[in-house]
Design an enzyme around this catalytic site. Structure first.
Site, PDB file in Angstrom:
ATOM      1  N   TRP A 231       0.901  -1.153   0.000  1.00 31.10           N
ATOM      2  CA  TRP A 231       0.000   0.000   0.000  1.00 31.10           C
ATOM      3  C   TRP A 231       0.934   1.196   0.000  1.00 31.10           C
ATOM      4  CZ3 TRP A 231      -0.862   4.311   3.073  1.00 31.10           C
ATOM      5  CH2 TRP A 231      -2.044   4.997   2.836  1.00 31.10           C
TER       6      TRP A 231
ATOM      7  N   ASN B 244       7.595  -3.018   5.741  1.00 35.59           N
ATOM      8  CA  ASN B 244       6.305  -2.461   6.130  1.00 35.59           C
ATOM      9  C   ASN B 244       6.592  -1.363   7.148  1.00 35.59           C
ATOM     10  OD1 ASN B 244       3.787  -3.679   8.440  1.00 35.59           O
ATOM     11  ND2 ASN B 244       3.672  -1.957   7.074  1.00 35.59           N
TER      12      ASN B 244
ATOM     13  N   LYS C 266     -19.151   5.407   4.919  1.00 31.84           N
ATOM     14  CA  LYS C 266     -19.421   4.239   4.058  1.00 31.84           C
ATOM     15  C   LYS C 266     -19.561   4.690   2.608  1.00 31.84           C
ATOM     16  CE  LYS C 266     -18.538   2.219   6.473  1.00 31.84           C
ATOM     17  NZ  LYS C 266     -17.806   1.474   7.402  1.00 31.84           N
TER      18      LYS C 266
ATOM     19  N   GLU D  55     -16.244   6.029   0.956  1.00 31.70           N
ATOM     20  CA  GLU D  55     -15.143   5.086   0.717  1.00 31.70           C
ATOM     21  C   GLU D  55     -15.442   4.082  -0.392  1.00 31.70           C
ATOM     22  OE1 GLU D  55     -13.940   2.139   3.753  1.00 31.70           O
ATOM     23  OE2 GLU D  55     -15.752   2.693   4.814  1.00 31.70           O
TER      24      GLU D  55
ATOM     25  N   HIS E  18     -25.132  26.998  10.648  1.00 33.12           N
ATOM     26  CA  HIS E  18     -23.948  27.781  11.017  1.00 33.12           C
ATOM     27  C   HIS E  18     -22.911  27.797   9.898  1.00 33.12           C
ATOM     28  CE1 HIS E  18     -25.449  28.435  15.028  1.00 33.12           C
ATOM     29  NE2 HIS E  18     -25.749  27.148  15.097  1.00 33.12           N
TER      30      HIS E  18
ATOM     31  N   LYS F 161      -7.496  -2.691   4.282  1.00 34.46           N
ATOM     32  CA  LYS F 161      -8.355  -3.069   5.418  1.00 34.46           C
ATOM     33  C   LYS F 161      -7.719  -2.678   6.746  1.00 34.46           C
ATOM     34  CE  LYS F 161     -11.877  -5.242   7.279  1.00 34.46           C
ATOM     35  NZ  LYS F 161     -13.073  -4.378   7.319  1.00 34.46           N
TER      36      LYS F 161
END
Ligand code: F6R
Length: 613
Positions: A77, A103, A490, A493, A509, A608
């Site tokens: 990633w 990592n 939800k 993404e 406001h 994840k």
């Protein structure tokens, strides 16, 4: 983020390549933008890297018929450098004697890179990782352990690394600081594995140990030696894996997300199983190791979490204050970790994390632990880092959540934290009768959720109708405010549309300036206490031509006069409404994403488990 897997064995019949590819598949949740594998065979380093999913790497190694005697592999990633083949791991030293996967994040990579470039080292990638392998080569004379010690001393930041070196044909070197790395070994069969996540080993026969704080491992098929950064040999405890139940298949559903949404009547039930006492109107937790006295002394609760788990934390904080009357704060773990917090003697910390691996949550937990706090972890994954850091862990028991977008874990977190609230309230002022009333409402949840799921085709219609909007507001008050935050998360993404959760009263406001016919407002009307106030806010949106969809209690039919659409949910008490309303919103997001044709289970740019800062 990223996932590391490695294998070294002594049997000819085991192919480290196949073993590592299978291992990577179990780690794909940690990142999926590129992958690679390297290892040794007949004194040579061979490697392959591909952009995209593990499947691409698997196709490539099988086409090339890659054979290795020892292998390390990686799924990435991207943090530094785009997801290209060059930036994919493994990375190599200039002479291609060393291959390394990583990592984490090397914070001082620029300084080291400049130094090495001045010395004539050529860099191929844009990654921070590549400095590690060049540093190793720079320090290596004839002793890898010494080179690793010196390299670790120079590096700032978090890391888990695995290395193969041409001069060491049948071994893997590894090291870890802050990021998890598990070693699994089997003395009988003479084989050893390395993995970012012990659960990816899927083997209950192995002895598992974990590397910590700059520890270095020298891994051979029949021998594992662990050293600290000074080179002193360490004695480590080992444990066996308890394998997770639950299948990793879609069971006929089109996506894991849909399967996991539909599992919720069962997972909510599971979160409650063996944890309720109807007779005493309370809850109990076999996995809670604190004494009653310790829990009665708690006068402040601090909740730490990120993302969806943070939203569960916001709901839990309201529950704990309103029902158990314990002052409760929620902190975003990534902010909190640098805050030098005040932790008083009777503060209880609750860390919520589905994966138990979120780097910011773990770092925040370590910070409060250093200040002497007692920590309860709320977690779904056994053997995860959080379970090792917390004093006590309450498990969600929701089974593996495969879809990157969290659904069933969220409602299990809410169920579990509602039970915990009840338990803490009963240890204080709450009467048996009030406790029993709450238990009755909790027990209705699985049925109530089934009712909503049965109406999924109506939500699908609504999803299709609203799928063309690029901008959404989710509005709610009280318990429906965190519900709105979660609903908006939800949608953004998995659909890649702009969605914001907002407390409805705050609209005027500032954000009301955005309302027009191109911004859809989704009003979460599940809070009876504030329903009339929310109604006024919905009117304000309507007066400005904003399209409105309401998720509402079936008695609130007057909404039909104002809203463009209303989806009715069964009656539920305010304190528990977040659960059914979130499930309706999960389905709504799912069907919008499906209509827009996105990659629902593995949305772009996500992973994840977020194991870097
Ligand atoms: C959203 C989502 C993320 C996670 C967050 C924390 O659907 O899944 O926002 O909730 O990354 O993850 P855990 O709970 O594993 O700490």
């Amino acid at each position: 983020m990223c996932g590391i897997f490695g294998y070294v064995g002594s049997s000819e019949k085991d192919n480290p390549v196949t073993i590592c590819i299978e291992g990577l598949k179990n780690l794909e949740y940690r990142g999926y933008d590129s992958a690679g594998i390297a290892g040794l065979i007949n004194g040579k380093i061979l490697a392959h890297k591909t952009v995209g999913r593990i499947q691409a790497l698997e196709d490539c190694v099988s086409k090339e018929n890659l054979k290795l005697q020892v292998a390390i592999a990686h799924t990435r990633w991207a943090t530094h450098g785009k997801p290209t083949k060059i930036n994919a791991h493994p990375h190599f030293d200039s002479e291609k004697k060393i291959a390394l996967v990583h990592n984490g994040i090397i914070e001082n990579f620029k300084k080291i890179k400049d130094r090495l470039v001045k010395e004539g080292v050529n860099f191929e990638s844009d990654t921070d990782t590549e400095v590690i392998v060049h540093l190793l080569s720079h320090y290596y004379e004839s002793d890898m352990l010494e080179a690793l010690q010196r390299t670790l001393e120079d590096l700032e930041g978090s890391l888990a690394i695995a290395i193969v070196h041409k001069d060491y044909p049948n071994q893997i070197f590894a090291a870890a600081r802050e990021n998890p790395l598990a070693i699994g070994f089997h003395k009988g069969t003479c084989e050893a594995y390395l993995s970012s996540d012990p659960n990816a080993l899927r083997n209950a026969e192995l002895d598992i140990l974990y590397l910590h704080n700059n520890e270095i491992a020298v891994i051979k098929p029949d021998e594992i030696d662990i050293f600290n950064i000074e080179g002193k040999k360490q004695v480590k405890e080992t444990e066996k894996l308890e394998l997770e139940e639950g299948s990793a298949t879609k069971d006929g559903y089109e996506h894991f997300m849909l399967k996991e949404i539909f599992q919720q009547p069962a997972t909510i039930q599971k979160a409650m199983e063996n944890r309720i006492s109807d007779a005493f109107g309370t809850a109990h937790f076999e996995d809670l190791t604190f004494s009653t006295h310790e829990l009665q002394s708690v006068n402040r609760i601090l909740i730490l979490a990120c993302g969806t788990s943070l939203h569960a934390g916001y709901v839990a904080a309201s529950l704990l204050e309103n029902i158990a009357r314990i002052p409760t704060e929620v902190e975003i773990a990534s902010e909190f970790r640098y805050a030098n917090p005040i932790i008083s003697e009777n503060t209880l910390v609750i860390a919520i994390s589905q994966s138990g691996e979120t780097a910011d949550t773990i770092a925040a937990v370590r910070e409060v632990k250093a200040k002497g706090a007692k920590i309860i972890g709320v977690c779904n994954v056994k053997h995860s880092t959080l379970t090792r850091e917390a004093d006590s862990t309450l498990f969600l028991k929701a089974g593996p959540e495969i879809s990157v977008c969290s659904t069933k874990a969220f409602t299990s977190q809410l169920t579990l934290l509602s039970l915990f609230t009840l338990f803490m309230a009963r240890l204080r002022h709450l009467s048996k009768e009030d406790g029993q009333d709450f238990v009755k409402e909790l027990r209705k949840l699985p049925m109530l959720v089934s009712d909503i799921l049965e109406q999924s085709s109506r939500i699908e219609e609504l999803g299709k109708k609203y799928s063309g909007f690029e901008h959404f507001f989710f509005l709610g008050r009280r318990y429906m405010y965190p519900t709105s935050l979660e609903a908006a998360l939800k949608l953004k993404e998995i659909s890649y549309v702009n969605a914001t959760g907002y407390p409805a009263g705050e609209l005027k406001h500032g954000p009301i300036a955005l309302i027009n016919e191109n911004l859809a407002t989704i009003a979460m009307c599940g809070n009876k206490q504030t329903f009339q106030k929310l109604l006024s806010n919905i009117e304000e949106v309507k007066a400005r031509n904003g399209p409105i969809l309401c998720f509402a209690n079936e008695e609130h039919t007057q909404l039909e006069e104002i809203a463009d659409d209303v989806f009715y949910l069964p009656e539920v008490m305010d304190t528990l409404a977040c659960i059914p309303y979130s499930i309706a919103a999960q389905l709504f997001s799912y069907y919008i994403a499906k209509e827009r044709g996105t990659d629902i289970d593995k949305p772009r740019n996500l992973a994840k488990s977020v194991t870097v800062e």
